[in-house]
Design a protein around this motif. Sequence first.
Motif, PDB file in Angstrom:
ATOM      1  N   THR A 120      56.897  36.511 -20.270  1.00 46.74           N
ATOM      2  CA  THR A 120      57.442  35.247 -20.759  1.00 46.74           C
ATOM      3  C   THR A 120      58.643  35.541 -21.653  1.00 46.74           C
ATOM      4  N   GLY A 121      59.573  34.580 -21.698  1.00 45.44           N
ATOM      5  CA  GLY A 121      60.811  34.808 -22.454  1.00 45.44           C
ATOM      6  C   GLY A 121      61.629  35.947 -21.892  1.00 45.44           C
ATOM      7  N   ALA A 122      61.592  36.116 -20.575  1.00 45.45           N
ATOM      8  CA  ALA A 122      62.142  37.316 -19.936  1.00 45.45           C
ATOM      9  C   ALA A 122      63.647  37.476 -20.086  1.00 45.45           C
ATOM     10  N   THR A 123      64.361  36.391 -20.358  1.00 47.50           N
ATOM     11  CA  THR A 123      65.815  36.506 -20.517  1.00 47.50           C
ATOM     12  C   THR A 123      66.228  36.476 -21.986  1.00 47.50           C
ATOM     13  N   GLY A 124      65.261  36.434 -22.895  1.00 48.23           N
ATOM     14  CA  GLY A 124      65.564  36.405 -24.320  1.00 48.23           C
ATOM     15  C   GLY A 124      65.751  37.791 -24.898  1.00 48.23           C
ATOM     16  N   LEU A 125      65.928  37.832 -26.198  1.00 44.46           N
ATOM     17  CA  LEU A 125      66.234  39.084 -26.888  1.00 44.46           C
ATOM     18  C   LEU A 125      65.159  40.136 -26.678  1.00 44.46           C
ATOM     19  N   VAL A 126      63.913  39.801 -26.966  1.00 41.77           N
ATOM     20  CA  VAL A 126      62.827  40.761 -26.818  1.00 41.77           C
ATOM     21  C   VAL A 126      62.372  40.853 -25.360  1.00 41.77           C
ATOM     22  N   GLY A 127      62.222  39.707 -24.710  1.00 45.43           N
ATOM     23  CA  GLY A 127      61.739  39.699 -23.340  1.00 45.43           C
ATOM     24  C   GLY A 127      62.609  40.504 -22.392  1.00 45.43           C
ATOM     25  N   SER A 128      63.914  40.449 -22.589  1.00 46.38           N
ATOM     26  CA  SER A 128      64.807  41.223 -21.726  1.00 46.38           C
ATOM     27  C   SER A 128      64.629  42.721 -21.950  1.00 46.38           C
ATOM     28  N   ALA A 129      64.366  43.104 -23.210  1.00 43.04           N
ATOM     29  CA  ALA A 129      64.102  44.519 -23.495  1.00 43.04           C
ATOM     30  C   ALA A 129      62.779  44.962 -22.894  1.00 43.04           C
ATOM     31  N   VAL A 130      61.775  44.108 -22.969  1.00 41.41           N
ATOM     32  CA  VAL A 130      60.490  44.418 -22.343  1.00 41.41           C
ATOM     33  C   VAL A 130      60.671  44.609 -20.837  1.00 41.41           C
ATOM     34  N   THR A 131      61.398  43.675 -20.224  1.00 41.97           N
ATOM     35  CA  THR A 131      61.644  43.744 -18.783  1.00 41.97           C
ATOM     36  C   THR A 131      62.343  45.036 -18.405  1.00 41.97           C
ATOM     37  N   LYS A 132      63.394  45.389 -19.136  1.00 42.19           N
ATOM     38  CA  LYS A 132      64.153  46.601 -18.840  1.00 42.19           C
ATOM     39  C   LYS A 132      63.257  47.840 -18.889  1.00 42.19           C
ATOM     40  N   HIS A 133      62.485  47.969 -19.954  1.00 46.54           N
ATOM     41  CA  HIS A 133      61.687  49.186 -20.116  1.00 46.54           C
ATOM     42  C   HIS A 133      60.528  49.246 -19.129  1.00 46.54           C
ATOM     43  N   LEU A 134      60.000  48.097 -18.744  1.00 46.44           N
ATOM     44  CA  LEU A 134      58.973  48.096 -17.699  1.00 46.44           C
ATOM     45  C   LEU A 134      59.559  48.528 -16.361  1.00 46.44           C
ATOM     46  N   LEU A 135      60.729  48.004 -16.032  1.00 49.47           N
ATOM     47  CA  LEU A 135      61.373  48.397 -14.775  1.00 49.47           C
ATOM     48  C   LEU A 135      61.712  49.882 -14.781  1.00 49.47           C
ATOM     49  N   ASP A 136      62.136  50.394 -15.937  1.00 51.74           N
ATOM     50  CA  ASP A 136      62.426  51.826 -16.046  1.00 51.74           C
ATOM     51  C   ASP A 136      61.190  52.668 -15.769  1.00 51.74           C
ATOM     52  N   ARG A 137      60.014  52.096 -16.024  1.00 52.19           N
ATOM     53  CA  ARG A 137      58.757  52.794 -15.766  1.00 52.19           C
ATOM     54  C   ARG A 137      58.252  52.576 -14.341  1.00 52.19           C
ATOM     55  N   GLY A 138      59.035  51.856 -13.535  1.00 53.55           N
ATOM     56  CA  GLY A 138      58.661  51.634 -12.152  1.00 53.55           C
ATOM     57  C   GLY A 138      57.667  50.513 -11.940  1.00 53.55           C
ATOM     58  N   GLU A 139      57.482  49.654 -12.935  1.00 50.96           N
ATOM     59  CA  GLU A 139      56.540  48.551 -12.819  1.00 50.96           C
ATOM     60  C   GLU A 139      57.162  47.372 -12.051  1.00 50.96           C
ATOM     61  N   THR A 140      56.311  46.574 -11.447  1.00 49.67           N
ATOM     62  CA  THR A 140      56.726  45.320 -10.825  1.00 49.67           C
ATOM     63  C   THR A 140      56.713  44.240 -11.901  1.00 49.67           C
ATOM     64  N   VAL A 141      57.860  43.617 -12.120  1.00 45.07           N
ATOM     65  CA  VAL A 141      58.006  42.641 -13.197  1.00 45.07           C
ATOM     66  C   VAL A 141      58.309  41.273 -12.611  1.00 45.07           C
ATOM     67  N   VAL A 142      57.549  40.280 -13.046  1.00 46.89           N
ATOM     68  CA  VAL A 142      57.807  38.885 -12.711  1.00 46.89           C
ATOM     69  C   VAL A 142      58.259  38.204 -13.998  1.00 46.89           C
ATOM     70  N   GLY A 143      59.513  37.759 -14.017  1.00 42.69           N
ATOM     71  CA  GLY A 143      60.077  37.155 -15.214  1.00 42.69           C
ATOM     72  C   GLY A 143      59.925  35.643 -15.206  1.00 42.69           C
ATOM     73  N   ALA A 144      59.346  35.099 -16.282  1.00 44.60           N
ATOM     74  CA  ALA A 144      59.221  33.652 -16.406  1.00 44.60           C
ATOM     75  C   ALA A 144      60.572  33.057 -16.777  1.00 44.60           C
ATOM     76  N   VAL A 145      61.025  32.065 -16.004  1.00 49.92           N
ATOM     77  CA  VAL A 145      62.318  31.433 -16.258  1.00 49.92           C
ATOM     78  C   VAL A 145      62.161  29.921 -16.195  1.00 49.92           C
ATOM     79  N   ARG A 146      63.099  29.222 -16.841  1.00 45.98           N
ATOM     80  CA  ARG A 146      63.053  27.767 -16.854  1.00 45.98           C
ATOM     81  C   ARG A 146      63.979  27.139 -15.827  1.00 45.98           C
ATOM     82  N   SER A 147      64.919  27.937 -15.288  1.00 46.11           N
ATOM     83  CA  SER A 147      65.919  27.379 -14.388  1.00 46.11           C
ATOM     84  C   SER A 147      66.490  28.468 -13.497  1.00 46.11           C
ATOM     85  N   ASP A 148      67.247  28.051 -12.480  1.00 40.82           N
ATOM     86  CA  ASP A 148      67.922  29.015 -11.611  1.00 40.82           C
ATOM     87  C   ASP A 148      68.972  29.802 -12.379  1.00 40.82           C
TER      88      ASP A 148
END
Length: 285
Positions: free
Chosen positions: A7-35
């Motif tokens: 959640t908050g995947a495009t925000g300050l913390v959420g984007s950092a979480v997403t980046k580091h998870l992807l760097d670890r090879g994880e499958t990430v589903v980002g919660a977004v409010r719009s296209d």
Amino acid sequence: MSAIFVTGATGLVGSAVTKHLLDRGETVVGAVRSDADAARLPDSATARLFDFAGTTQQLDAALDGIDRVFLMRPPAIEDVQRYLFPFIDACLNHDIRQIVFLSLQGVQGNRKTPHYAVEQYLKLTDAPYTSLRPNFFMQNLSGTYADEIRERGEIIVPAGRAFTAFIDARDIGRVAATVLTEPGHERKAYTLSGEQSLRYARVATIMTRVLGRPIRYTRPSENDYLALLADKGYPDDYIAVQKMIYRVVRLNISAFPNRMIRKLTGRPATRFEQFVQDYSDSWHA
């Protein structure tokens, strides 16, 4: 499918979480409010439309194929019982094996915060939670307070002579990715601080040296600072929160550094000098 819902995947913390998870090879589903928000996610992440105000069926759909969740409270949501508790219930119904919640430093002693209510609900429901309790973000200086620094060369916060062990939001992303992908963190809470404890006068000195232009800490009184916020048109509830935050700061409650980031990730916390170098564009006209 083994995937992590951020959640908050495009925000300050959420984007950092997403980046580091992807760097670890994880499958990430980002919660977004719009296209438009979806377009801000990395190409290797999957966007999924989501709203905490959704129906039970919509919450269930958001969690389809998910086994872990990074949960953060949107700043606009105060009524967590109405909006976050049903999402936690949906996570439990889906047998989510870990919920990492972005909480607040000192939350255990501040029962009036929404974060406290969420932490208590996670415990009450016996959820497989991990709470992250970060100190003040360095990025407040490149975000909330950037205009005054850029335009006037001034840091205007009523922190007095108190110290703060600032944390880089990118380090929170590293920690979240670690506890979401390594065992042994369920039903634990981690207080996250930087490894330096700095007065704002020292912050200004470091920024002056790194940016090559004078930055000054004005050390306003509480009344002057709150009046400045009112003149700028900030709402009363925001002003009240700022008043509370900096009273806590002046008590030096946020002053204590620790090595939890280093302990959890194997790498030290980002030093303030490095943060200023990395974000220098934030303060250039």
